[in-house]
Design a protein around this motif. Sequence first.
Motif, PDB file in Angstrom:
ATOM      1  N   THR A   5      27.234  42.221  35.997  1.00  0.00           N
ATOM      2  CA  THR A   5      26.092  42.716  36.785  1.00  0.00           C
ATOM      3  C   THR A   5      26.447  42.725  38.274  1.00  0.00           C
ATOM      4  OG1 THR A   5      24.698  41.654  35.141  1.00  0.00           O
ATOM      5  CG2 THR A   5      23.609  42.432  37.146  1.00  0.00           C
ATOM      6  N   ASP A   6      26.993  41.612  38.762  1.00  0.00           N
ATOM      7  CA  ASP A   6      27.393  41.550  40.175  1.00  0.00           C
ATOM      8  C   ASP A   6      28.493  42.565  40.476  1.00  0.00           C
ATOM      9  OD1 ASP A   6      25.638  39.531  40.566  1.00  0.00           O
ATOM     10  OD2 ASP A   6      27.122  37.935  40.830  1.00  0.00           O
ATOM     11  N   ASN A   7      29.438  42.689  39.535  1.00  0.00           N
ATOM     12  CA  ASN A   7      30.540  43.625  39.764  1.00  0.00           C
ATOM     13  C   ASN A   7      30.033  45.062  39.888  1.00  0.00           C
ATOM     14  OD1 ASN A   7      32.231  41.443  39.611  1.00  0.00           O
ATOM     15  ND2 ASN A   7      33.083  41.945  37.596  1.00  0.00           N
ATOM     16  N   ILE A   8      29.087  45.435  39.031  1.00  0.00           N
ATOM     17  CA  ILE A   8      28.541  46.802  39.099  1.00  0.00           C
ATOM     18  C   ILE A   8      27.866  47.016  40.454  1.00  0.00           C
ATOM     19  CG2 ILE A   8      26.788  48.380  38.173  1.00  0.00           C
ATOM     20  CD1 ILE A   8      27.379  47.233  35.403  1.00  0.00           C
ATOM     21  N   ASN A   9      27.081  46.051  40.863  1.00  0.00           N
ATOM     22  CA  ASN A   9      26.394  46.209  42.151  1.00  0.00           C
ATOM     23  C   ASN A   9      27.393  46.354  43.301  1.00  0.00           C
ATOM     24  OD1 ASN A   9      23.823  46.193  41.096  1.00  0.00           O
ATOM     25  ND2 ASN A   9      23.661  43.958  41.165  1.00  0.00           N
ATOM     26  N   HIS A  10      28.459  45.588  43.227  1.00  0.00           N
ATOM     27  CA  HIS A  10      29.466  45.666  44.278  1.00  0.00           C
ATOM     28  C   HIS A  10      30.166  47.031  44.275  1.00  0.00           C
ATOM     29  CE1 HIS A  10      33.454  44.295  46.176  1.00  0.00           C
ATOM     30  NE2 HIS A  10      32.564  44.436  47.138  1.00  0.00           N
ATOM     31  N   ILE A  11      30.480  47.522  43.082  1.00  0.00           N
ATOM     32  CA  ILE A  11      31.120  48.846  42.975  1.00  0.00           C
ATOM     33  C   ILE A  11      30.181  49.925  43.528  1.00  0.00           C
ATOM     34  CG2 ILE A  11      31.902  50.618  41.337  1.00  0.00           C
ATOM     35  CD1 ILE A  11      32.813  48.156  39.564  1.00  0.00           C
ATOM     36  N   LEU A  12      28.899  49.845  43.153  1.00  0.00           N
ATOM     37  CA  LEU A  12      27.950  50.863  43.623  1.00  0.00           C
ATOM     38  C   LEU A  12      27.810  50.809  45.148  1.00  0.00           C
ATOM     39  CD1 LEU A  12      25.255  50.774  40.781  1.00  0.00           C
ATOM     40  CD2 LEU A  12      27.157  52.385  41.084  1.00  0.00           C
ATOM     41  N   GLN A  13      27.900  49.593  45.718  1.00  0.00           N
ATOM     42  CA  GLN A  13      27.883  49.500  47.187  1.00  0.00           C
ATOM     43  C   GLN A  13      29.106  50.184  47.794  1.00  0.00           C
ATOM     44  OE1 GLN A  13      27.637  45.334  48.270  1.00  0.00           O
ATOM     45  NE2 GLN A  13      25.577  45.163  47.391  1.00  0.00           N
ATOM     46  N   ARG A  14      30.272  49.953  47.170  1.00  0.00           N
ATOM     47  CA  ARG A  14      31.496  50.598  47.678  1.00  0.00           C
ATOM     48  C   ARG A  14      31.370  52.118  47.583  1.00  0.00           C
ATOM     49  NH1 ARG A  14      36.483  47.781  44.568  1.00  0.00           N
ATOM     50  NH2 ARG A  14      37.704  49.255  45.827  1.00  0.00           N
ATOM     51  N   VAL A  15      30.807  52.597  46.481  1.00  0.00           N
ATOM     52  CA  VAL A  15      30.641  54.047  46.303  1.00  0.00           C
ATOM     53  C   VAL A  15      29.699  54.596  47.362  1.00  0.00           C
ATOM     54  CG1 VAL A  15      29.684  55.823  44.776  1.00  0.00           C
ATOM     55  CG2 VAL A  15      31.171  54.032  43.834  1.00  0.00           C
ATOM     56  N   ARG A  20      28.899  57.771  52.118  1.00  0.00           N
ATOM     57  CA  ARG A  20      28.271  57.933  53.435  1.00  0.00           C
ATOM     58  C   ARG A  20      29.328  58.329  54.474  1.00  0.00           C
ATOM     59  NH1 ARG A  20      27.722  55.624  57.892  1.00  0.00           N
ATOM     60  NH2 ARG A  20      28.983  53.821  57.306  1.00  0.00           N
ATOM     61  N   GLN A  21      30.457  57.613  54.440  1.00  0.00           N
ATOM     62  CA  GLN A  21      31.531  57.921  55.397  1.00  0.00           C
ATOM     63  C   GLN A  21      32.059  59.340  55.228  1.00  0.00           C
ATOM     64  OE1 GLN A  21      34.758  55.079  55.380  1.00  0.00           O
ATOM     65  NE2 GLN A  21      33.323  53.360  55.554  1.00  0.00           N
ATOM     66  N   ALA A  22      32.025  59.819  53.990  1.00  0.00           N
ATOM     67  CA  ALA A  22      32.553  61.158  53.718  1.00  0.00           C
ATOM     68  C   ALA A  22      31.484  62.227  53.906  1.00  0.00           C
ATOM     69  CB  ALA A  22      33.096  61.218  52.286  1.00  0.00           C
ATOM     70  N   GLY A  23      30.263  61.824  54.255  1.00  0.00           N
ATOM     71  CA  GLY A  23      29.172  62.782  54.374  1.00  0.00           C
ATOM     72  C   GLY A  23      28.762  63.349  53.024  1.00  0.00           C
ATOM     73  N   ARG A  24      28.916  62.537  51.976  1.00  0.00           N
ATOM     74  CA  ARG A  24      28.549  62.984  50.626  1.00  0.00           C
ATOM     75  C   ARG A  24      27.388  62.132  50.119  1.00  0.00           C
ATOM     76  NH1 ARG A  24      33.420  62.468  46.801  1.00  0.00           N
ATOM     77  NH2 ARG A  24      32.114  63.829  45.551  1.00  0.00           N
ATOM     78  N   LYS A  25      26.790  62.594  49.001  1.00  0.00           N
ATOM     79  CA  LYS A  25      25.739  61.796  48.374  1.00  0.00           C
ATOM     80  C   LYS A  25      26.362  60.869  47.324  1.00  0.00           C
ATOM     81  CE  LYS A  25      23.355  65.370  47.250  1.00  0.00           C
ATOM     82  NZ  LYS A  25      22.588  66.313  46.562  1.00  0.00           N
ATOM     83  N   GLY A  26      25.973  59.614  47.327  1.00  0.00           N
ATOM     84  CA  GLY A  26      26.497  58.662  46.345  1.00  0.00           C
ATOM     85  C   GLY A  26      26.253  59.127  44.916  1.00  0.00           C
ATOM     86  N   ASP A  27      25.126  59.842  44.710  1.00  0.00           N
ATOM     87  CA  ASP A  27      24.772  60.307  43.359  1.00  0.00           C
ATOM     88  C   ASP A  27      25.760  61.335  42.825  1.00  0.00           C
ATOM     89  OD1 ASP A  27      22.607  58.745  43.513  1.00  0.00           O
ATOM     90  OD2 ASP A  27      21.141  60.359  43.767  1.00  0.00           O
ATOM     91  N   ASP A  28      26.532  61.959  43.711  1.00  0.00           N
ATOM     92  CA  ASP A  28      27.485  62.972  43.254  1.00  0.00           C
ATOM     93  C   ASP A  28      28.754  62.346  42.688  1.00  0.00           C
ATOM     94  OD1 ASP A  28      25.677  64.816  44.076  1.00  0.00           O
ATOM     95  OD2 ASP A  28      26.695  65.316  45.948  1.00  0.00           O
ATOM     96  N   ILE A  29      28.830  61.024  42.722  1.00  0.00           N
ATOM     97  CA  ILE A  29      30.033  60.349  42.227  1.00  0.00           C
ATOM     98  C   ILE A  29      29.674  59.530  40.993  1.00  0.00           C
ATOM     99  CG2 ILE A  29      31.813  58.641  42.794  1.00  0.00           C
ATOM    100  CD1 ILE A  29      30.785  59.788  45.842  1.00  0.00           C
ATOM    101  N   THR A  30      30.354  59.825  39.903  1.00  0.00           N
ATOM    102  CA  THR A  30      30.111  59.162  38.628  1.00  0.00           C
ATOM    103  C   THR A  30      31.096  58.016  38.442  1.00  0.00           C
ATOM    104  OG1 THR A  30      29.317  61.192  37.596  1.00  0.00           O
ATOM    105  CG2 THR A  30      30.238  59.530  36.131  1.00  0.00           C
ATOM    106  N   VAL A  31      30.582  56.861  38.027  1.00  0.00           N
ATOM    107  CA  VAL A  31      31.455  55.735  37.711  1.00  0.00           C
ATOM    108  C   VAL A  31      31.754  55.756  36.213  1.00  0.00           C
ATOM    109  CG1 VAL A  31      31.668  53.221  37.655  1.00  0.00           C
ATOM    110  CG2 VAL A  31      30.510  54.331  39.587  1.00  0.00           C
ATOM    111  N   LEU A  32      33.019  55.976  35.890  1.00  0.00           N
ATOM    112  CA  LEU A  32      33.452  55.862  34.491  1.00  0.00           C
ATOM    113  C   LEU A  32      33.986  54.436  34.302  1.00  0.00           C
ATOM    114  CD1 LEU A  32      34.095  57.146  31.711  1.00  0.00           C
ATOM    115  CD2 LEU A  32      36.335  57.765  32.644  1.00  0.00           C
ATOM    116  N   ALA A  33      33.372  53.702  33.386  1.00  0.00           N
ATOM    117  CA  ALA A  33      33.772  52.309  33.142  1.00  0.00           C
ATOM    118  C   ALA A  33      34.968  52.298  32.198  1.00  0.00           C
ATOM    119  CB  ALA A  33      32.606  51.545  32.514  1.00  0.00           C
ATOM    120  N   VAL A  34      36.120  51.873  32.712  1.00  0.00           N
ATOM    121  CA  VAL A  34      37.343  51.877  31.897  1.00  0.00           C
ATOM    122  C   VAL A  34      37.422  50.563  31.121  1.00  0.00           C
ATOM    123  CG1 VAL A  34      39.858  51.971  31.927  1.00  0.00           C
ATOM    124  CG2 VAL A  34      38.525  53.447  33.443  1.00  0.00           C
ATOM    125  N   SER A  35      37.198  50.663  29.809  1.00  0.00           N
ATOM    126  CA  SER A  35      37.018  49.461  28.981  1.00  0.00           C
ATOM    127  C   SER A  35      38.225  49.148  28.110  1.00  0.00           C
ATOM    128  CB  SER A  35      35.767  49.635  28.123  1.00  0.00           C
ATOM    129  OG  SER A  35      35.720  50.915  27.510  1.00  0.00           O
TER     130      SER A  35
END
Length: 244
Positions: A5-15, A20-35
């Motif tokens: 749970t903490d790891n996901i939140n941290h990843i979403l913060q990084r995204v 934001r730095q790239a002038g993009r929307k965070g929603d346009d980036i999909t996190v694929l969980a490599v299991s």
Amino acid sequence: MPNITDNINHILQRVTESARQAGRKGDDITVLAVSKQQPVDRIRQAWEDGLYRFGENYLQEALGKIETLSDLAIEWHFIGPIQSNKTAAIAEHFAWVHSVDRLKIARRLSEQRPPHLPPLNICLQVNIDREASKTGVAPDETAALAEAVATLPNLHLRGLMAIPRPRPPGDERREPFFRLARLLDNLRNRSPELSRLDTLSMGMSGDMEDAILAGATIIRVGTALFGPRPPLRATERTTDHQAR
Ligand SMILES: *Cc1c(COP(=O)(O)O)cnc(C)c1O
């Protein structure tokens, strides 16, 4: 168990921050969980925390997990090297394949895609650094492969995937991601069919920020989400790894 749970939140913060730095929307980036190599209870935990796209590299291992987790509506992505005798099972059990690098494999996936399923989403894996040891189509052969794959009936060509060679942090590490992004742009300008390509699958736990700055739409995140991978079990080594 790592605190997923903490790891996901941290990843979403990084995204969010790199978008934001790239002038993009965070929603346009999909996190694929490599299991890959991760036990199913960790996948369940990530599912409960809201992730539903999972990536696997080794077919035998993946098929076992897909069966065990069939009560969850997981979207499975195949991201590992593909042997031609494994294409039927991949065509049946996955929604996406990120690692297509030759026409023979694409043809088989199209022929073997079951008719009741929607077209299989495909990314072409590009050997962006022209490494001798790596799979992937050479950058200058990507356009010809894309044009051929785009004509196959049961596939939906979505874009490009790459795993650059390791580099120190900074501009140098971003450079191959920008090259992959330019390659996708060039493809889009070639024909109306290819103009619909919309996916750049690039960036992993250590370099997702660089990839997002260059335009990644899918980042493939394993270690940052699930913690270090436990070693492969012996059965997986023999069935999936030996042949490579
Ligand atoms: C293992 C793997 C990943 C995830 O790597 P991490 O560094 O653990 O995030 C992403 N993509 C591919 C193709 C992989 O094999």
